[in-house]
Design a protein around this motif. Sequence first.
Motif, PDB file in Angstrom:
ATOM      1  N   GLY A 234      36.833  28.558   9.155  1.00  0.00           N
ATOM      2  CA  GLY A 234      38.222  28.952   9.340  1.00  0.00           C
ATOM      3  C   GLY A 234      38.986  27.936  10.176  1.00  0.00           C
ATOM      4  N   LEU A 235      40.294  28.188  10.367  1.00  0.00           N
ATOM      5  CA  LEU A 235      41.133  27.285  11.144  1.00  0.00           C
ATOM      6  C   LEU A 235      41.212  27.665  12.615  1.00  0.00           C
ATOM      7  N   TYR A 236      41.102  28.975  12.909  1.00  0.00           N
ATOM      8  CA  TYR A 236      41.309  29.458  14.269  1.00  0.00           C
ATOM      9  C   TYR A 236      40.267  30.519  14.604  1.00  0.00           C
ATOM     10  N   PRO A 237      39.949  30.727  15.890  1.00  0.00           N
ATOM     11  CA  PRO A 237      39.011  31.790  16.254  1.00  0.00           C
ATOM     12  C   PRO A 237      39.544  33.176  15.921  1.00  0.00           C
ATOM     13  N   GLU A 238      40.868  33.298  15.798  1.00  0.00           N
ATOM     14  CA  GLU A 238      41.445  34.599  15.416  1.00  0.00           C
ATOM     15  C   GLU A 238      41.161  34.939  13.960  1.00  0.00           C
ATOM     16  N   VAL A 239      40.906  33.918  13.139  1.00  0.00           N
ATOM     17  CA  VAL A 239      40.592  34.111  11.715  1.00  0.00           C
ATOM     18  C   VAL A 239      39.413  33.195  11.381  1.00  0.00           C
ATOM     19  N   PRO A 240      38.196  33.562  11.828  1.00  0.00           N
ATOM     20  CA  PRO A 240      37.036  32.669  11.674  1.00  0.00           C
ATOM     21  C   PRO A 240      36.362  32.811  10.314  1.00  0.00           C
ATOM     22  N   PHE A 241      37.078  32.423   9.264  1.00  0.00           N
ATOM     23  CA  PHE A 241      36.580  32.612   7.901  1.00  0.00           C
ATOM     24  C   PHE A 241      37.341  31.678   6.979  1.00  0.00           C
TER      25      PHE A 241
END
Length: 405
Positions: A234-241
């Motif tokens: 993913g791009l960010y730890p808030e959206v790790p996918f």
Amino acid sequence: MQINKNFNDNLLTPKAELQKRIEKLQLELRQYDLDGALIIQSTDLVYFTGTYQNAHLYIPVEGRPIIMVRRNIDRMKTDSKLDVPIIPFKSMSEIIHFIKQHNLPLPKRLGLEMDVLPVSSFLRYQKIFLDTEFFDCTHIIRKLRAIKSSFEISRIKETSKMMDKIFRSLFEIIRPGLSEFDLVGEIESVARREGHQGLIRVRGFNAEFYFGQLLTGVNSAITSYFDGPINGVGLYPEVPFGPGGKIIQRNEPILFDYVGAKSGYITDMTRTFVIGSIDSKLDKSYQVAKEIQQAIIQEAKPGLPAKMLYDLAYKIAKKYNLIDHFMGAPYPVSFIGHGIGLELNELPVLAKGIEEPLQEGMVFAIEPKFVFPGIAGVGLENTFILNKSGLEKLSSFPDDKIINI
């Protein structure tokens, strides 16, 4: 007042199709001694009305359903061909009034979609239906939806044709030096031009899903929260996918796992690409994935317990000493495929221990994949229809080997 039509008739689900679905549900309601079902989940509303608006659909065990629409009643009237009363309402407390108003008996046993129903809504229903016993009708609806009609199969085949076009575009799009995320942006531009609806419906709590996974090299072996063999960083730890910022390199796997959706209906497809050459261990694993797919094609037939296909895949992976990498590592999943239709995760589940028999008309994706932590993931995935004689593969895009760009 004349309401303008939003879509051509050929884009609307036919009236006869919707009526047949409701009649089948009413038959099941009788089998479970239920007086009706209250439908609020978006996909189930699409299934029974042909569209989604903020609404409650009450289906009595006998008689005509009623649709109570909070927003937008005009769209419900133009976008659904279902010939039933469509009523504006503002408060859940009005449901009882409208049931009585249309000469329907108040339900003593009422089906609700309890797998997705918020607790706050359930508590409200308890206060409204004071003398009613509630029953989880989720499994009834999901089993009905698992068997696709000829109309649904035609829609799914159209989605598959779109997916073949999207995958063919990769030969002109994939190139070294781009990031995964930039490349996915180019692919999604093609997908939208081909008619991809964008929205992917997934059933369940916290079930957000990014529909385009293009993962390269080590990123295709990074695990995360998603209950599937391939996750991505993913791009960010808030959206790790999903895809990240990794730059695409030569001589490493490029795994493209993409969910197509058009006119509501979904297909799922994965291929593995490479610019240059690939490690022999990864190439061998891909060939094992292909062998697993072929074995399932030969074995699958109506009446076979779903678990048998998973067991068959596991046996083949074990034969090649690939169990430690089969369907994810270090956190493998215990399925080899999943049902697909209006949602990505429909029945059947081709999983360990699932005894339910396969039935003619089911549509499911088969996705043999292998993950090597710290190195890469490889695999393929296709969507199939189960006919009387066996499986019909929908995609015409090649899958016999890792594709060299």
